[in-house]
Enzyme design. Structure first.
Site, mmCIF file in Angstrom:
data_model
loop_
_atom_site.group_PDB
_atom_site.id
_atom_site.type_symbol
_atom_site.label_atom_id
_atom_site.label_comp_id
_atom_site.label_asym_id
_atom_site.label_seq_id
_atom_site.Cartn_x
_atom_site.Cartn_y
_atom_site.Cartn_z
ATOM 1 N N GLY B 13 120.789 129.941 110.127
ATOM 2 C CA GLY B 13 119.242 129.743 110.147
ATOM 3 C C GLY B 13 118.872 129.174 108.900
ATOM 4 O O GLY B 13 117.735 128.325 108.738
ATOM 5 N N ASN B 14 119.320 130.129 107.867
ATOM 6 C CA ASN B 14 118.793 129.926 106.393
ATOM 7 C C ASN B 14 119.042 128.214 105.880
ATOM 8 O O ASN B 14 118.396 128.032 104.975
ATOM 9 C CB ASN B 14 119.186 130.682 105.393
ATOM 10 C CG ASN B 14 120.665 131.069 105.483
ATOM 11 O OD1 ASN B 14 121.419 130.476 106.222
ATOM 12 N ND2 ASN B 14 121.231 131.359 104.128
ATOM 13 N N LYS B 129 118.853 139.162 124.848
ATOM 14 C CA LYS B 129 118.484 138.231 123.795
ATOM 15 C C LYS B 129 116.949 137.798 123.825
ATOM 16 O O LYS B 129 116.673 137.180 124.835
ATOM 17 C CB LYS B 129 119.354 136.913 123.915
ATOM 18 C CG LYS B 129 119.072 135.973 122.786
ATOM 19 C CD LYS B 129 120.130 136.322 121.450
ATOM 20 C CE LYS B 129 119.728 135.378 120.327
ATOM 21 N NZ LYS B 129 120.140 135.868 119.009
ATOM 22 N N LYS B 208 125.674 131.212 118.674
ATOM 23 C CA LYS B 208 126.093 130.068 117.991
ATOM 24 C C LYS B 208 127.243 130.073 117.362
ATOM 25 O O LYS B 208 128.351 129.108 117.105
ATOM 26 C CB LYS B 208 124.993 129.665 116.799
ATOM 27 C CG LYS B 208 124.963 128.586 115.612
ATOM 28 C CD LYS B 208 125.723 129.099 114.537
ATOM 29 C CE LYS B 208 124.727 129.866 113.780
ATOM 30 N NZ LYS B 208 125.320 130.494 112.365
ATOM 31 N N LYS B 270 130.002 137.464 114.569
ATOM 32 C CA LYS B 270 130.494 136.656 113.333
ATOM 33 C C LYS B 270 131.991 136.888 113.213
ATOM 34 O O LYS B 270 132.775 136.150 113.370
ATOM 35 C CB LYS B 270 129.546 136.584 112.380
ATOM 36 C CG LYS B 270 128.134 136.056 112.366
ATOM 37 C CD LYS B 270 127.551 136.108 110.900
ATOM 38 C CE LYS B 270 125.857 136.003 111.137
ATOM 39 N NZ LYS B 270 125.519 134.815 111.960
#
Lengths: 307, 307
Positions: B13-14, B129, B208, B270
């Site tokens: 997102g960053n 979520k 994602k 991740k």
């Protein structure tokens, strides 16, 4: 490389939202069922490119942005991109179901499309295209937009410059050659101006039919179809001697344009889009009702213009 | 067909919205400048696939929908599609400028992406979520959603099922082979379930990084990079003996997972995404800071896992 002829179909707003509807996702998906069955059937004999309008969807987003000051409002080019995602997804969903039903295994893809306009286009100086919600006089005064006063309140107007080129025409042509059903040019494309070799989004809206015509010429489509909510183009519109046109030649149609048969706000740009395609390619173009696409492709419905 | 190695970079997102920002279009385009310069540079020696998150953008749309009852709210799958259009456009704009600057003439394309999930995934029974705005107790009671109570109010929760396959992986693979820079899998893809041979959108969100890992395996990428806001994966996180991992083997990393070093809400998925890729392809995967992508690709930064 596929040798099937290429047809580009520009779908009008009624393919997604019909009169009196608010435009829920369910309504839009339901409305798309029949048009996408037609595309699935046509895809046996044609390579199909789909373009479509985005007026109500963009209008809804602008209204939501106005109602929620906590969230930064996106400029018109980004809003256009959002509608390309939204409508592309709904078309793909319906098309997927229609292809399955028709027993066709075919690749399809939505291409985010930018449409290049000329930053010196004189139409930028004369914004005429209303977008977004209606405002009271006070609200209108607080906003940094060019406004017009209408019966229902003040409304923002933006320029609607002429499309010069579709930035993704190479990509789209290549995908079409590989027999993808390509969904693109939504809402006339995201308007961009060229700055050196790169692009910059601008606050404008582009006529969907003119942009579709530009693309149809760039990819050298064999047939260009505008599917809308009337049976075709008529002369003497609204008068007792009104007559729907069937097959007409390019020269005949240009004569009707000169005589002022097609009003600027509605049939005018559609006829201009059709004529541009026929002049640019020598191929035929037709405008027909959404329900008559297959007949029109076969030369049996709508107003067809050829050389 | 290009023979350059394929690298899939999953942007966090960053890359689009930084801490403390509200996420205006200007901010997002500015933030994308450096990452897209990196992509433009890498594209000389690599075929690049870009995926990215959509949390704040989807959250903003949900908030706008809540604030404007005149306009029908779109379900989560359609909201996901809208963010794919929005972010795809912003990435393309930045990438176009960066490629021009780098003197690279390269085709790029955004592919609307659906991610197939299993309708019997047990995670559907346990929505965890959080999505969208916070509600008061009364507001929450009026909404047809599964809610959780948090410190800041009630919030809707949806399921986050595991990605099974990327519906467009054939199309993406083909475009990558033709050396397109492909932007896809935004927000983990639009979640769909298979019904017979066709798909139906569902109200869920997909991780994602897991979706990117699935795609990277399907297209047989040579390298999978997760670009985020930390330097890499660390063991003993937050303790005095915390240690950033450099190059580690698959077996070593699986050991750290078993020992519980990576929390479920943040580094866990991740690491799971990286491990899945290395196991599935035998190729290397790396997690690094957004600023270190080029170094990480060269094997000089981040936590790199290999067989």
């Amino acid at each position: 490389m596929s040798r099937k002829p290429v047809v580009l179909i520009a779908f009008g707003g009624n393919a997604l939202i019909q009169k009196g509807q608010k435009g829920t996702a369910e309504e839009q998906l339901e409305n798309l069922r029949l048009p996408m069955r037609v595309v699935a059937n046509l895809s046996r004999d044609y390579r199909v490119v789909i373009s479509h309008g985005n007026g109500p969807q963009a209008g809804n987003l602008l209204l939501q942005q106005e109602s929620c000051r906590e969230v930064p409002a996106m400029p018109l080019d980004v809003v256009g991109a959002m509608t390309q995602g939204q409508i592309g997804y709904m078309i793909e969903s319906s098309l997927d179901a229609a292809l399955t039903e028709a027993g066709e295994d075919r690749l399809f893809i939505t291409v985010l499309t930018f449409t290049e306009v000329d930053k010196n286009d004189p139409l930028f100086k004369n914004p005429t295209k209303p977008v977004g919600p209606f405002y009271t006089e006070e609200e209108a005064a607080q906003r940094p937009y060019t406004m017009v006063k209408t019966d229902k309140g003040h409304r923002r107007v933006v320029a609607s410059p002429k499309p010069v080129a579709i930035a993704q025409h190479r990509e789209i042509k290549q995908l079409v050659e590989e027999d993808y059903i390509v969904i693109c040019c939504c809402g006339g494309g995201i308007p961009v101006v060229r700055e050196g070799r790169s692009f910059r989004g601008v606050e404008a809206v582009i006529d969907k039919d003119l942009a579709s015509s530009t693309l149809a010429q760039e990819i050298k489509a064999d047939l260009f179809v505008i599917a809308t909510d009337v049976k075709g183009a008529a002369i003497h519109w609204g008068k007792p001697e009104q007559r729907l046109l069937g097959r007409v030649s390019l020269e005949e149609m240009k004569g009707y344009v000169r005589e002022g048969h097609f009003p600027a706000g509605s049939m005018g740009p559609k006829v201009e889009a059709l004529l541009g395609f026929v002049e640019g390619t020598g191929n035929r173009a037709v405008i027909c009702h959404l329900d008559d696409i297959e007949k029109a492709v076969a030369g049996e419905a709508g107003t067809e213009i050829s050389k």
